[in-house]
Enzyme design. Sequence first.
Site, PDB file in Angstrom:
ATOM      1  N   HIS A  45     -47.123 -23.348  52.440  1.00  0.00           N
ATOM      2  CA  HIS A  45     -47.495 -23.362  53.692  1.00  0.00           C
ATOM      3  C   HIS A  45     -46.750 -22.103  54.308  1.00  0.00           C
ATOM      4  CE1 HIS A  45     -49.111 -24.364  57.736  1.00  0.00           C
ATOM      5  NE2 HIS A  45     -47.930 -24.685  58.243  1.00  0.00           N
ATOM      6  N   ASP A  75     -52.511 -14.739  50.340  1.00  0.00           N
ATOM      7  CA  ASP A  75     -51.904 -16.204  50.093  1.00  0.00           C
ATOM      8  C   ASP A  75     -50.496 -16.257  50.499  1.00  0.00           C
ATOM      9  OD1 ASP A  75     -54.423 -17.085  48.934  1.00  0.00           O
ATOM     10  OD2 ASP A  75     -54.042 -16.829  47.023  1.00  0.00           O
ATOM     11  N   HIS A 124     -49.401 -22.346  63.990  1.00  0.00           N
ATOM     12  CA  HIS A 124     -49.820 -22.287  62.459  1.00  0.00           C
ATOM     13  C   HIS A 124     -51.264 -23.081  62.591  1.00  0.00           C
ATOM     14  CE1 HIS A 124     -47.863 -26.350  61.354  1.00  0.00           C
ATOM     15  NE2 HIS A 124     -48.176 -26.408  62.743  1.00  0.00           N
ATOM     16  N   CYS A 126     -53.817 -21.862  56.379  1.00  0.00           N
ATOM     17  CA  CYS A 126     -52.696 -21.279  57.048  1.00  0.00           C
ATOM     18  C   CYS A 126     -52.370 -19.879  56.739  1.00  0.00           C
ATOM     19  CB  CYS A 126     -51.493 -22.272  56.385  1.00  0.00           C
ATOM     20  SG  CYS A 126     -50.863 -22.120  54.745  1.00  0.00           S
ATOM     21  N   SER A 127     -52.373 -19.373  55.525  1.00  0.00           N
ATOM     22  CA  SER A 127     -52.318 -17.876  55.174  1.00  0.00           C
ATOM     23  C   SER A 127     -53.330 -17.121  55.465  1.00  0.00           C
ATOM     24  CB  SER A 127     -51.900 -17.839  53.605  1.00  0.00           C
ATOM     25  OG  SER A 127     -52.984 -18.348  52.811  1.00  0.00           O
TER      26      SER A 127
END
Length: 361
Positions: A320, A287, A332, A269-270
Amino acid sequence: MRTRIAVSAALGLGLVFGAGAPAMSSNQSAPANASTNLAAAVVPGQELEPIRDGKIEKGETAYVDVTVATLWKDSKAPRKVDKPALGKPVDLDKWNENLKSTEVRRGLTGKAETQAVYGSEVTVLETKGNWAKVAVTDQSTPKNKKGYPGWLPTKQLVENDRFGKLKKDQPRAVVTAEKAKFEGIEFTKDVGADPSFNVELPLIAQDVEDVRVALPGGGAAWIDVDDVNVFDIGEKPKKPSGDDLVKTAKQFDGLRYLWAGVSAYGFDCSGFTYSVYRAHGIDIPRDSGDQAKVGKKVSAKDLKAGDLLFFSTSSGTVHHVGMYIGGGKMIHSPNASKTVYVVDWKDWDKGNEFSGARRIL
């Protein structure tokens, strides 16, 4: 057959080889009527030979010399299914095939730390046998001031002071395509890597259809000009709009999630939001928890395209991040069972875990 335009210009270090016009910025191709009767004035490959001592040692700067290197918690973290990611060259398509099962893919959690694309600069923090602990310079984190840390096989790295000097002294070509191809690789036996999204390499020449780049292991190759953006020394991309970010993000709609991923072969996600912003010259932390601390806080009712949406556990730990794209939707890369995709973010947030939004632009 591609047409090469031969020009003997002086490029800082005199880097003109065989054919090709001098490097130009802003992705401007050489004019079709450029002079073609001049020969290169430098011995082919002379200025592309790597400068190195053949060792990877603590404290040194090195460069990723595979398509994508995965950084691990330690040398024992990889499983048998992860073997294609440990070689040189890596076989990322085979690795993704090995990770087809959601449970097997989810098993990467806690084992891999991050990834680094071809040509990325790292600082060697420690070595142990055939492995090195490194910090990825371009991935900021509180874990280490030198960059994001993790372990990888030393064979996936190369020490090359000349490549480092070229990165500093030459214009650069940045890959904008999901995946590109090298053509006409010369002056090196160090082959097997492919350029992909966000790879940055020193530019040494350009013609109508291609750019010529220096490689971290020495030598040079051509890349299709349509697959890159070109920037002069110190030049940054123009400030993007939110819609620009969304357009870049949507390139990867349908790409399978990969824990620790920061490449066109898979994102977490990051890693996804980090990579999209980086493609536009904006560096944010690697992150999600750290990304939630940068930029400007915005309310859910004032969201704009490109804003980052964060989701947290009941204890307040951010777990998230997604990117708002407008119309109540976000894009995402959520988890090992999913791909990059667009959702109505409020409908998706069934656990009421939304913890805030940040505007980076």
